[in-house]
Design a protein around this motif. Sequence first.
Motif, mmCIF file in Angstrom:
data_model
loop_
_atom_site.group_PDB
_atom_site.id
_atom_site.type_symbol
_atom_site.label_atom_id
_atom_site.label_comp_id
_atom_site.label_asym_id
_atom_site.label_seq_id
_atom_site.Cartn_x
_atom_site.Cartn_y
_atom_site.Cartn_z
ATOM 1 N N SER A 144 49.202 -19.196 38.654
ATOM 2 C CA SER A 144 48.010 -18.111 39.648
ATOM 3 C C SER A 144 48.770 -18.276 41.022
ATOM 4 C CB SER A 144 46.905 -18.984 39.340
ATOM 5 O OG SER A 144 46.502 -18.970 40.696
ATOM 6 N N THR A 145 49.179 -17.620 41.346
ATOM 7 C CA THR A 145 49.989 -17.200 43.103
ATOM 8 C C THR A 145 49.157 -18.385 44.053
ATOM 9 O OG1 THR A 145 48.276 -15.421 44.204
ATOM 10 C CG2 THR A 145 50.740 -15.653 42.905
ATOM 11 N N GLN A 155 51.263 -13.115 36.095
ATOM 12 C CA GLN A 155 50.375 -14.075 36.418
ATOM 13 C C GLN A 155 49.691 -14.727 34.711
ATOM 14 O OE1 GLN A 155 48.075 -14.777 39.890
ATOM 15 N NE2 GLN A 155 46.850 -13.065 39.277
ATOM 16 N N ARG A 204 43.427 -15.811 38.395
ATOM 17 C CA ARG A 204 41.864 -16.748 38.589
ATOM 18 C C ARG A 204 40.992 -15.957 39.124
ATOM 19 N NH1 ARG A 204 43.766 -22.234 39.772
ATOM 20 N NH2 ARG A 204 43.367 -21.968 41.937
ATOM 21 N N GLY A 205 39.907 -15.307 38.899
ATOM 22 C CA GLY A 205 38.777 -14.137 39.638
ATOM 23 C C GLY A 205 37.965 -15.333 40.351
ATOM 24 N N ARG A 206 36.864 -14.733 41.004
ATOM 25 C CA ARG A 206 36.058 -14.991 41.657
ATOM 26 C C ARG A 206 34.350 -15.222 40.388
ATOM 27 N NH1 ARG A 206 32.871 -10.616 43.767
ATOM 28 N NH2 ARG A 206 31.559 -12.237 44.098
ATOM 29 N N TRP A 233 41.406 -13.459 35.493
ATOM 30 C CA TRP A 233 41.362 -12.136 36.234
ATOM 31 C C TRP A 233 42.946 -11.745 35.528
ATOM 32 C CZ3 TRP A 233 39.556 -8.702 39.457
ATOM 33 C CH2 TRP A 233 40.544 -8.282 40.454
ATOM 34 N N LYS A 278 36.201 -0.473 41.279
ATOM 35 C CA LYS A 278 37.041 -0.951 41.336
ATOM 36 C C LYS A 278 38.391 -1.438 41.186
ATOM 37 C CE LYS A 278 37.065 -6.395 41.413
ATOM 38 N NZ LYS A 278 36.148 -7.535 41.657
ATOM 39 N N GLY A 317 40.812 -6.913 44.016
ATOM 40 C CA GLY A 317 40.134 -8.260 43.775
ATOM 41 C C GLY A 317 40.201 -9.583 44.549
ATOM 42 N N VAL A 370 44.446 -12.296 46.127
ATOM 43 C CA VAL A 370 45.038 -10.534 46.182
ATOM 44 C C VAL A 370 45.109 -10.497 45.336
ATOM 45 C CG1 VAL A 370 44.835 -8.392 47.485
ATOM 46 C CG2 VAL A 370 44.281 -10.659 48.754
HETATM 47 C C1 BTN Z 1 38.104 -11.098 41.558
HETATM 48 O O1 BTN Z 1 37.223 -11.823 40.562
HETATM 49 O O2 BTN Z 1 37.308 -9.975 41.943
HETATM 50 C C2 BTN Z 1 39.056 -12.075 42.176
HETATM 51 C C3 BTN Z 1 39.952 -11.713 41.601
HETATM 52 C C4 BTN Z 1 40.887 -12.491 42.293
HETATM 53 C C5 BTN Z 1 42.531 -12.153 41.537
HETATM 54 C C6 BTN Z 1 43.800 -12.783 42.544
HETATM 55 S S1 BTN Z 1 45.136 -12.205 42.265
HETATM 56 C C7 BTN Z 1 45.712 -13.182 42.657
HETATM 57 C C8 BTN Z 1 45.290 -14.449 43.357
HETATM 58 N N1 BTN Z 1 45.891 -14.825 42.298
HETATM 59 C C9 BTN Z 1 44.600 -15.820 42.003
HETATM 60 O O3 BTN Z 1 44.433 -16.881 40.407
HETATM 61 N N2 BTN Z 1 43.282 -14.840 42.059
HETATM 62 C C10 BTN Z 1 43.959 -14.226 42.543
#
Ligand code: BTN
Length: 252
Positions: A27-28, A51, A55-57, A62, A123, A126, A140
């Motif tokens: 994950s960045t 990746q 990870r997402g919210r 993600w 969408k 994220g 992002v």
């Molecule tokens: C969402 O759930 O809408 C947010 C998603 C965010 C994804 C980005 S990709 C770059 C960064 N690294 C991650 O693991 N997540 C964020």
Amino acid sequence: MPNMIRTHRDEALPKGWRLVFLRETDSTNEEIKRRRNSDPGEGFVIVAGSQTAGRGRRGRSWESPEGNLFLSIRLRQSAQGVADSASLSFIAALALLDAFSSMAPALDVALKWPNDVLVSGAKVSGILLETDTPWIIVGVGVNVLHRPQVTPTNYPVTSLAEQGISFSALDVASFFCHALYGRLRQWREEGFVPIRQAWKSKACGLGGSMVANLPDGSSVCGIFSDLDADGALVLHNEAGQHRILAADVFFG
Ligand code: BTN
């Protein structure tokens, strides 16, 4: 690290910012935290080609296939501390909107609370903010070439390619970094007021009915009447006014 490439695109970044491109990482956001000592300071950007544990919210994953943009940037917290992360969430969303609008001026682009960007109502990106005191990491993800196979909230999704926009992920990164730099300067010079105003002017559903699904499993329905000065979503219904700090929202 064998898969690390120093890009030659530093000129495509705002002055003083640095970018490292990795073909793949977990994950960045995680990667940038690991580098707090080796690559210190504000304006450090990591972009990954893919990746393995994006990870997402709200604890979601993600999808991170090659061709999309996965970017994290380290920013300094200011004296406001906690309020910064709320502000930066809107700043980053506005910067994405600015970037897409520069790339394709005719694009139908709008903002969905808290920090999603919609293209033609679906969408396309994220944003995940995490703290790494004294820094805030802005992560992002942009669906440049692909849209996700699985949509956890059942909200419509799209990709830039599907909308007829053909830029590479690194080009999108460059547009975004310049737009973010401009919005950060505006925020630091003028505060949250113009950011909030700009966000509201592009907000989807303002004045209309909305359902907010809260983290505890309950829902609030009401009219989306405002974004308050702390970045909370304000919904009005017969029970009164609700300030919502975290939710998945759907338009009624
Ligand atoms: C969402 O759930 O809408 C947010 C998603 C965010 C994804 C980005 S990709 C770059 C960064 N690294 C991650 O693991 N997540 C964020």
